[in-house]
Every structure is written in C-alpha cells, then in structure tokens.
Motif scaffolding. Sequence first.
Motif, mmCIF file in Angstrom:
data_model
loop_
_atom_site.group_PDB
_atom_site.id
_atom_site.type_symbol
_atom_site.label_atom_id
_atom_site.label_comp_id
_atom_site.label_asym_id
_atom_site.label_seq_id
_atom_site.Cartn_x
_atom_site.Cartn_y
_atom_site.Cartn_z
ATOM 1 N N TYR A 25 3.787 5.638 6.799
ATOM 2 C CA TYR A 25 4.416 6.520 5.821
ATOM 3 C C TYR A 25 4.603 7.902 6.435
ATOM 4 O O TYR A 25 3.720 8.396 7.142
ATOM 5 C CB TYR A 25 3.555 6.613 4.560
ATOM 6 N N GLU A 53 1.038 4.510 -3.201
ATOM 7 C CA GLU A 53 1.928 3.538 -2.558
ATOM 8 C C GLU A 53 2.764 2.810 -3.610
ATOM 9 O O GLU A 53 3.968 2.622 -3.421
ATOM 10 C CB GLU A 53 1.124 2.521 -1.740
ATOM 11 N N SER A 54 2.128 2.426 -4.710
ATOM 12 C CA SER A 54 2.854 1.741 -5.784
ATOM 13 C C SER A 54 3.935 2.625 -6.384
ATOM 14 O O SER A 54 5.067 2.184 -6.595
ATOM 15 C CB SER A 54 1.886 1.301 -6.895
ATOM 16 N N ASN A 93 6.763 3.088 -3.803
ATOM 17 C CA ASN A 93 7.547 1.852 -3.701
ATOM 18 C C ASN A 93 8.478 1.686 -4.891
ATOM 19 O O ASN A 93 9.651 1.328 -4.727
ATOM 20 C CB ASN A 93 6.637 0.630 -3.588
#
Length: 131
Positions: free
Chosen positions: A63, A82-83, A86
């Motif tokens: 990232y 991250e979720s 995304n």
Amino acid sequence: MRNGLFFAAALASLVVFSASAFAATPPAKGMFEGNCAYGLTMGKVVPTDCSVTWTDPASKNTYCFLNEQNKSEFAKNTSMNESKANAEFAKISSLKSAETAQKSALDQASTAIKQANQAVDQAKTLQAVPH
C-alpha cells in the motif's frame, strides 16, 4: 590501431551498461493504482509517488501513502482500513468503468450521426446534379 578503437568502444559500452544496471529504480506502484490507501479510507483519491509504503505480511499487498503520518494512521487498524480502502476503490473503479462506457457510447453515437449527415449531404448533391 583498429584493435585499440574496438577495445575503447567495448569498454565504453560496458561502462554505460553497468551504470544503467545499478541506477536507482523508481518505487513500484502499490495497490489502488498508487493512490494513498489512507486517503481512500476517507473517500478521497490522493495520488502518491509510492515512496512511503507498507506491505501486509498476510496478503503481501503493498500500500502507498502520501506521508508517514497517513501510514501511521492506517496502521492503527489495518484490517478495518484495508476493508474501507478496498470498498472505496471498488466504488471509484466502477464509476470510472461506467464513465468510460458512457463516453464510448457517446463517441459511437456521434460517429453514427456524422455518417448519417454525410449520407444526407451526398444524397442532396446527387439530387442537385442535372440528369
């Protein structure tokens, strides 16, 4: 003399090749096309040069971040962030795809209209010619 020129040319080529082989390579783009992962968690697309990165040990995904502060904030809850990143990137990507499809459809319609106008102009020209 001829061997000396050949040797000099070969040596010069070797020096250039060696220098280019050891030149610094730019950082690779990470996930999200190199945009700041932390920025995406807040719904913002922030381009980066990927000079500040973090690699998730589990997924091996890299990232990119705008700066160390954003990286630190992201690290406070990596799984949640991250979720979020995304989900936001998927939303942005689908919007880009829809915009691309819309532009393509408009381009095709414009081309069809131009062709129809050309056909009309040709028909008018044919009608104007005395028989």
